[in-house]
Design a protein around this motif. Structure first.
Motif, PDB file in Angstrom:
ATOM      1  N   GLY A 214       4.089  24.997  12.292  1.00  0.00           N
ATOM      2  CA  GLY A 214       3.328  25.065  11.045  1.00  0.00           C
ATOM      3  C   GLY A 214       2.771  23.743  10.557  1.00  0.00           C
ATOM      4  O   GLY A 214       2.402  23.612   9.388  1.00  0.00           O
ATOM      5  N   ASP A 215       2.686  22.736  11.434  1.00  0.00           N
ATOM      6  CA  ASP A 215       2.195  21.421  11.002  1.00  0.00           C
ATOM      7  C   ASP A 215       0.835  21.464  10.292  1.00  0.00           C
ATOM      8  O   ASP A 215       0.678  20.850   9.233  1.00  0.00           O
ATOM      9  CB  ASP A 215       2.128  20.452  12.191  1.00  0.00           C
ATOM     10  N   PRO A 216      -0.157  22.173  10.863  1.00  0.00           N
ATOM     11  CA  PRO A 216      -1.472  22.160  10.189  1.00  0.00           C
ATOM     12  C   PRO A 216      -1.439  22.823   8.817  1.00  0.00           C
ATOM     13  O   PRO A 216      -2.240  22.484   7.950  1.00  0.00           O
ATOM     14  CB  PRO A 216      -2.390  22.920  11.146  1.00  0.00           C
ATOM     15  N   VAL A 217      -0.502  23.744   8.628  1.00  0.00           N
ATOM     16  CA  VAL A 217      -0.372  24.359   7.311  1.00  0.00           C
ATOM     17  C   VAL A 217       0.264  23.356   6.354  1.00  0.00           C
ATOM     18  O   VAL A 217      -0.211  23.123   5.238  1.00  0.00           O
ATOM     19  CB  VAL A 217       0.467  25.649   7.388  1.00  0.00           C
ATOM     20  N   LYS A 219       0.117  20.244   6.503  1.00  0.00           N
ATOM     21  CA  LYS A 219      -0.799  19.140   6.212  1.00  0.00           C
ATOM     22  C   LYS A 219      -2.121  19.617   5.616  1.00  0.00           C
ATOM     23  O   LYS A 219      -3.074  18.846   5.514  1.00  0.00           O
ATOM     24  CB  LYS A 219      -1.046  18.328   7.480  1.00  0.00           C
ATOM     25  N   GLY A 220      -2.170  20.894   5.291  1.00  0.00           N
ATOM     26  CA  GLY A 220      -3.325  21.383   4.550  1.00  0.00           C
ATOM     27  C   GLY A 220      -4.594  21.610   5.358  1.00  0.00           C
ATOM     28  O   GLY A 220      -5.676  21.723   4.795  1.00  0.00           O
ATOM     29  N   ALA A 221      -4.464  21.681   6.689  1.00  0.00           N
ATOM     30  CA  ALA A 221      -5.665  21.900   7.499  1.00  0.00           C
ATOM     31  C   ALA A 221      -6.140  23.352   7.426  1.00  0.00           C
ATOM     32  O   ALA A 221      -7.332  23.613   7.565  1.00  0.00           O
ATOM     33  CB  ALA A 221      -5.418  21.500   8.951  1.00  0.00           C
ATOM     34  N   LEU A 222      -5.214  24.272   7.236  1.00  0.00           N
ATOM     35  CA  LEU A 222      -5.575  25.678   7.043  1.00  0.00           C
ATOM     36  C   LEU A 222      -4.420  26.449   6.419  1.00  0.00           C
ATOM     37  O   LEU A 222      -3.307  25.932   6.310  1.00  0.00           O
ATOM     38  CB  LEU A 222      -6.041  26.338   8.354  1.00  0.00           C
ATOM     39  N   THR A 223      -4.694  27.694   6.029  1.00  0.00           N
ATOM     40  CA  THR A 223      -3.635  28.504   5.420  1.00  0.00           C
ATOM     41  C   THR A 223      -3.003  29.385   6.500  1.00  0.00           C
ATOM     42  O   THR A 223      -3.624  29.652   7.533  1.00  0.00           O
ATOM     43  CB  THR A 223      -4.210  29.434   4.332  1.00  0.00           C
ATOM     44  N   PRO A 224      -1.764  29.852   6.251  1.00  0.00           N
ATOM     45  CA  PRO A 224      -1.124  30.737   7.232  1.00  0.00           C
ATOM     46  C   PRO A 224      -1.977  31.972   7.509  1.00  0.00           C
ATOM     47  O   PRO A 224      -2.045  32.442   8.645  1.00  0.00           O
ATOM     48  CB  PRO A 224       0.190  31.129   6.554  1.00  0.00           C
ATOM     49  N   GLU A 225      -2.617  32.463   6.472  1.00  0.00           N
ATOM     50  CA  GLU A 225      -3.422  33.660   6.645  1.00  0.00           C
ATOM     51  C   GLU A 225      -4.617  33.405   7.562  1.00  0.00           C
ATOM     52  O   GLU A 225      -4.904  34.196   8.465  1.00  0.00           O
ATOM     53  CB  GLU A 225      -3.897  34.181   5.285  1.00  0.00           C
ATOM     54  N   GLU A 226      -5.292  32.296   7.339  1.00  0.00           N
ATOM     55  CA  GLU A 226      -6.418  31.949   8.214  1.00  0.00           C
ATOM     56  C   GLU A 226      -5.953  31.832   9.662  1.00  0.00           C
ATOM     57  O   GLU A 226      -6.583  32.344  10.585  1.00  0.00           O
ATOM     58  CB  GLU A 226      -7.029  30.608   7.786  1.00  0.00           C
ATOM     59  N   ALA A 227      -4.823  31.130   9.828  1.00  0.00           N
ATOM     60  CA  ALA A 227      -4.329  30.872  11.179  1.00  0.00           C
ATOM     61  C   ALA A 227      -3.955  32.177  11.887  1.00  0.00           C
ATOM     62  O   ALA A 227      -4.338  32.417  13.036  1.00  0.00           O
ATOM     63  CB  ALA A 227      -3.121  29.936  11.122  1.00  0.00           C
ATOM     64  N   LEU A 228      -3.219  33.009  11.191  1.00  0.00           N
ATOM     65  CA  LEU A 228      -2.736  34.244  11.802  1.00  0.00           C
ATOM     66  C   LEU A 228      -3.894  35.208  12.069  1.00  0.00           C
ATOM     67  O   LEU A 228      -3.986  35.836  13.130  1.00  0.00           O
ATOM     68  CB  LEU A 228      -1.706  34.885  10.861  1.00  0.00           C
ATOM     69  N   ARG A 229      -4.782  35.319  11.098  1.00  0.00           N
ATOM     70  CA  ARG A 229      -5.923  36.220  11.285  1.00  0.00           C
ATOM     71  C   ARG A 229      -6.798  35.750  12.442  1.00  0.00           C
ATOM     72  O   ARG A 229      -7.270  36.551  13.243  1.00  0.00           O
ATOM     73  CB  ARG A 229      -6.755  36.311   9.994  1.00  0.00           C
TER      74      ARG A 229
END
Lengths: 334, 338
Positions: A214-217, A219-229
């Motif tokens: 979950g590093d990018p989450v 560090k604010g690079a994306l949200t979990p929802e964006e990543a998972l979707r």
């Protein structure tokens, strides 16, 4: 295998008629759960929420996650598609088959739905796999004996290594790889491997939608929802396996998966472009550019250095009482 | 200290090699106990086939040991000295600067700039620091250090990137020749070369294991040779002797393999007088291995080369400095040793 579906989409496993939930339950993080009752609750809640794909691995937490999952699945084994992985890392068929017996024991079942070669990371792994007496023979034998229904391999390092595995000519039913917005433009499995797997009618198992920890989450690079979707929308992907070590993480992921509507191509492209500059050096995909995600078994088999701070190494040293002989630690079949 | 012209430098180099030979009670001719020299690309300079690595110099017991080692290396005919702005937080440059006092003109002095994506100005500031620590007014070679991240070429050649610092430093006479180094992936080196920048030098890992794994020897060396660049080989034994300690290759075979390639020289780290003596004895009177011998060494290493276990600089983070990690937002060595 069609339990109460909580709305999570299901997809065909390769060219079979088996239906797999688009979200899969990662085994490694199960071993990070607070305790076994929590782990059991997580598994049950996942099943009730519509997840029917369960991932595991012989070497996760030195067997603890298989143990916990096995007892959590008691009475529910037939509701799920159960996968675990074998950790030969280039070593012989016999070792693989002994690991299989252990996995079956721990998981309290007489067969796996999918058995995969774990962590194909090194550039000579394909050669070591396909050689006489290599693990390829174990996959064949286990399938013939009915102990596993399907076989595959996993790895997080380099698309070229996956392609080498495919080029061995061995018949794999599935393969697993990191799929996330960063992978979209950096040593891209999505670009290089998925189309090849689709062409062969294989089931494509995505992992590391949040890059492993979950590093990018964070560090604010994306949200979990964006990543998972994003990961679940990659064209050709069957299931996205993600780790869930806490009830709130599980619930968050269930919510995203239950309300899942695939991202359109433009939306995916926009996300890739947004993270492109930080994707370009691999800072969020340390599994591609460092040893961080390579387990001790893999490192030892290939004589790479261990990291004494790594959780898995600490577990290994504890469980072997610093004998200096960490491997193989195969108990006799129960 | 005035800048040495090319002619003066060559004259000096020739005189040095002569006096060095006498000091060793040998004939003034190029004899079996000289350390051979080779042209440094198109620079007109002649460099000893073995160069002294700067990182390991900073690992010596103390300054006086480091000084003794530098003196001894020069007396033996080594005239190429490597360094980098970030080695041991500047200690390597400081020690080398102190050791070269009064001998600056006898050597080809190289150091590296560690911008890791930062701008030209940062590069120029580092250059001033390097010159001050090295107690000189110019470098013979200034290289961009550790080009190992896949987006480094883009960052280096971006407007206001460090490539412009190389140009400016050259124009101002602060450096004579420029180049770049990296230990990760031949593809990154090739990307650097494709920019068409007038690099005079390039540094890369060259060893018996590299020959059959993500090979700089196969992929980059021919291209650099074609361009007439000076090639500095490094990591001849794996970076910390892994190829010897675990890989079963003899120091002599490892070094001789590297020095037999079409390179200007092989930079080798020497952190103690013992290692220095060992390397000097291998370099003295060196005759390149023939094709058959090269082939035999490659073959012996082929199996263990095939997963990169002794080339950890290619396959892990182990050899990637904190300075570069910081700029690329990677965890530091303490958190991610490999």
């Amino acid at each position: 295998m069609q339990p109460a579906n909580g709305g999570i989409p299901r997809r065909s496993f390769g060219r079979t008629s088996l239906q797999i939930s688009a979200l899969g339950f990662g085994g490694h993080h199960l071993g990070d759960a607070e305790d076994q009752p929590t782990a059991t609750r997580l598994v049950h809640e996942a099943i009730d929420g519509g997840i029917n794909f369960f991932d595991n691995c012989w070497e996760y937490h030195r067997g603890k996650t298989e143990d916990w999952m096995g007892s959590a699945l008691r009475g529910k084994r037939n509701q799920v598609f159960l996968m675990t992985k074998v950790c030969t890392h280039g070593r012989d068929k016999d070792l693989a088959l002994r690991m299989l017996e252990q996995s079956l024991n721990r998981l309290q079942t007489d067969h796996l739905d999918l058995w995969q070669i774990h962590g194909v990371s090194f550039e000579n792994d394909a050669d070591l796999f396909i050689r006489p007496n290599g693990a390829a023979e174990a996959l064949e034998q286990a399938k013939k004996q009915g102990k596993v229904r399907f076989v595959g391999f996993t790895g997080h390092k380099d698309p070229a290594v996956h392609l080498k595995m495919l080029n061995t000519g061995f018949h794999f039913d599935a393969l697993q790889m990191p799929l996330n917005p960063f992978d979209g433009s950096f040593f891209s499995f999505q670009q290089q491997v998925v189309p090849e797997a689709q062409r062969r009618g294989m089931a494509v198992l995505g992992m590391k939608p949040l890059c492993g920890a979950g590093d990018p989450v964070k560090k604010g690079a994306l949200t979990p929802e964006e990543a998972l979707r994003y990961a679940m929308s990659v064209p050709g992907v069957t299931v996205t396996i993600t780790g869930m070590d806490k009830p709130d993480v599980l619930r968050q992921n269930l919510r995203i998966a239950q309300n899942f509507a695939p991202m359109q191509r433009e939306e995916m492209k926009a996300l890739e472009n947004r993270v492109r500059s930080v994707a370009a050096d691999g800072r969020f995909e340390l599994y591609k550019v460092s040893l961080k995600y390579d387990n001790p078994e893999a490192r030892l088999a290939h004589e790479f250095p261990l990291d004494m701070q790594q959780k898995e190494v600490k577990e290994m040293m504890r469980s072997t009482e610093n004998t200096g002989h960490p491997y193989p630690q195969l108990e006799k079949a129960k | 200290m005035s800048r040495v012209t090319r002619r003066e430098f060559l004259g000096q180099a020739i005189a040095d090699s002569g006096s060095m030979a006498m000091a060793q009670q040998n004939t003034q001719q190029n004899t079996s106990s000289d350390i051979p020299r080779r042209p440094l690309g198109k620079t007109g300079l002649q460099a000893s086939i073995i160069g002294m690595g700067g990182y390991h110099l900073g690992s010596a017991d103390d300054l006086s040991t480091a000084k003794r080692m530098v003196d001894e290396a020069i007396d033996a005919g080594v005239n190429f000295f490597d360094n980098a702005w970030d080695y041991h937080q500047g200690r390597s440059e400081e020690w080398l600067g102190a050791a070269l006092k009064g001998k600056r003109d006898k050597v080809i002095l190289m150091t590296k700039v560690c911008t890791h994506g930062r701008t030209k100005d940062v590069g120029m500031k580092m250059l001033e620091e390097s010159l001050r620590r090295l107690q000189t007014d110019h470098l013979d070679v200034w290289q961009i250090h550790e080009v190992i991240y896949y987006n480094d070429p883009d960052l280096i050649f971006a407007p206001n990137g460090v490539a412009e610092a190389l140009d400016q430093a050259k124009r101002e006479g602060k450096v004579r020749f420029v180049g770049f180094t990296g230990h990760k992936d031949p593809q990154i080196h090739l990307r650097m070369l494709r920019h068409g920048f007038a690099f005079d030098t390039v540094q890369m890992p060259l060893n018996a294991f590299d020959a059959s794994f993500r090979s700089f020897e196969q992929n980059v060396l021919p291209e650099a040779n074609r361009l007439g660049m000076a090639v500095f080989g490094m990591k001849s034994l794996g970076g910390s002797g892994e190829m010897v300690r675990k890989g079963g290759i003899k120091v002599e075979d490892g070094l001789r393999y590297a020095m037999s390639l079409p390179v200007s020289l092989t930079i080798s780290g020497m952190d103690s007088p013992e290692v220095l003596h060992q390397n000097l004895s291998i370099a003295r009177g060196f005759k390149p291995l023939n094709d058959q011998e090269m082939h035999a060494i490659r073959d012996r290493c082929r199996f263990e080369a095939s997963d990169g276990r002794y080339e950890l600089f290619k396959t892990t983070k182990k050899y990637d400095s904190d300075e570069g990690r910081k700029m690329h937002d990677f965890p530091p060595v303490a958190q991610l040793p490999a």
